[in-house]
Design an enzyme around this catalytic site. Structure first.
Site, mmCIF file in Angstrom:
data_model
loop_
_atom_site.group_PDB
_atom_site.id
_atom_site.type_symbol
_atom_site.label_atom_id
_atom_site.label_comp_id
_atom_site.label_asym_id
_atom_site.label_seq_id
_atom_site.Cartn_x
_atom_site.Cartn_y
_atom_site.Cartn_z
ATOM 1 N N LEU A 89 0.785 -1.098 -0.028
ATOM 2 C CA LEU A 89 -0.153 -0.009 0.004
ATOM 3 C C LEU A 89 0.995 1.162 -0.111
ATOM 4 O O LEU A 89 1.730 1.305 0.678
ATOM 5 C CB LEU A 89 -0.898 -0.140 1.120
ATOM 6 C CG LEU A 89 -1.684 -1.277 1.331
ATOM 7 C CD1 LEU A 89 -2.818 -0.883 2.528
ATOM 8 C CD2 LEU A 89 -2.668 -1.579 0.117
ATOM 9 N N GLY A 134 0.573 -4.813 1.278
ATOM 10 C CA GLY A 134 -0.470 -4.973 0.415
ATOM 11 C C GLY A 134 -0.399 -5.948 -0.878
ATOM 12 O O GLY A 134 -1.217 -6.310 -1.549
ATOM 13 N N ASN A 157 4.336 -7.157 6.476
ATOM 14 C CA ASN A 157 5.034 -6.612 7.203
ATOM 15 C C ASN A 157 4.727 -5.304 8.047
ATOM 16 O O ASN A 157 5.519 -4.586 8.466
ATOM 17 C CB ASN A 157 6.593 -6.213 6.597
ATOM 18 C CG ASN A 157 6.083 -5.150 5.445
ATOM 19 O OD1 ASN A 157 5.247 -4.895 4.870
ATOM 20 N ND2 ASN A 157 7.234 -4.405 4.917
ATOM 21 N N GLU A 158 3.394 -5.107 7.982
ATOM 22 C CA GLU A 158 2.679 -3.877 8.457
ATOM 23 C C GLU A 158 3.151 -3.543 10.019
ATOM 24 O O GLU A 158 3.515 -2.472 10.185
ATOM 25 C CB GLU A 158 1.370 -3.969 8.520
ATOM 26 C CG GLU A 158 0.494 -3.870 7.124
ATOM 27 C CD GLU A 158 0.566 -5.053 6.359
ATOM 28 O OE1 GLU A 158 0.113 -5.058 5.246
ATOM 29 O OE2 GLU A 158 1.153 -5.980 6.736
#
Length: 280
Positions: A89, A134, A157-158
């Site tokens: 994202l 994302g 990996n957020e």
């Protein structure tokens, strides 16, 4: 109360060697009229980050292909980027955001996931580069994943960016690799090499190069030649309905949660530091 946003945009369609074709900025799509197989290529340099505009194009194209009754689809990245399938994202959508645009972005992210996750036709992601956050999500939405190796990585990996991956991100991974492995992966923001992803089942096959990976994707789609499209669609719906239905039933709640926490000082600080690190 955060107001609801319902955005539906429409795109165009496609032709390459005896195929229908249309090339747009950020997305290229072809449908081979002989085989009925579509190839959708993400083309947003430098790293295919998913902006609001790209989300709109992906969602629009998936909906268009559904109406065209194609036999299957391969989702991949433009080869010129060489090392990236999708960088995830677009962080710039979340850092010091315009509230209206942020709400539209999150709504479109929900809708695009639902469209891709619940396609009525079989799908393959040919992962020809790093696939993080994302990018990992859209790869996991597909029914089959072929990843080029050995040097690329994939994962949600957020948390390493100070961000909480929504429940439906986590549920999508859990449905593929199992709850415990997904829990550990998501909490730690873990990424996997091609070989590691293959070992835990996050991808279905590995390949030494993009051409071979594409062939493997076509082979998977061809395995459905004798399968009734209706039987495929209904079986897939039954399998994936619990995860998709949660989001359908909780879209506004999910939207408000992410909308609010993304704008908290701690998250904004983490995002700012990350963006700053990219400039070095």
């Amino acid at each position: 109360m955060l107001k609801r946003y319902n955005i539906i945009l429409y795109s165009t369609n496609k032709i390459v060697n005896s195929c229908r074709y249309v090339s747009q900025s950020m997305l290229k799509s072809t449908v081979n009229e002989k085989t009925g197989i579509a190839t959708v290529i993400i083309n947003k340099p430098p790293v295919n980050c998913i902006s609001l505009e790209l989300l709109n194009k992906i969602n629009t194209e998936i909906n268009k292909l559904q109406k065209d009754n194609i036999r299957g689809m391969i989702l991949t990245s433009v080869r010129s980027l060489q090392k990236v399938f999708c960088g995830g994202l677009d962080i710039k959508e979340f850092y010091n955001p315009n509230p209206d645009r942020l709400a539209k972005y999150l709504t479109n992210l929900q809708d695009t996931w639902l469209s891709l996750y619940m396609t009525s036709f079989p799908t393959v992601s040919v992962i020809n580069g790093h696939s993080l956050g994302g990018g990992c999500l859209i790869a996991m939405c597909c029914d089959y994943r072929v990843m080029v190796g050995p040097d690329y990585t994939i994962g949600l990996n957020e948390t390493k960016l100070g961000v909480v991956p929504p429940k439906w991100f986590q549920d999508t991974m859990a449905a593929i690799i199992g709850h415990r492995k997904a829990e550990v992966s998501v909490i730690a923001g873990k990424t996997y090499t091609t070989d590691e992803a293959l070992q835990i089942g996050l991808v279905d096959e590995s390949s030494p190069d993009i051409d071979n990976a594409y062939k493997k994707g076509i082979q998977f789609l061809n395995s459905f030649e004798k399968i009734s499209p209706w039987a495929f669609k209904m079986t897939k719906n039954i399998s994936r309905q619990p995860i998709s239905q949660w989001l359908i039933d909780n879209k506004q709640k999910d939207l408000e949660f992410v909308f609010n926490y993304m704008q908290t000082p701690s998250v904004q600080k983490h995002l700012g530091l990350y963006l700053q690190s990219l400039k070095k």
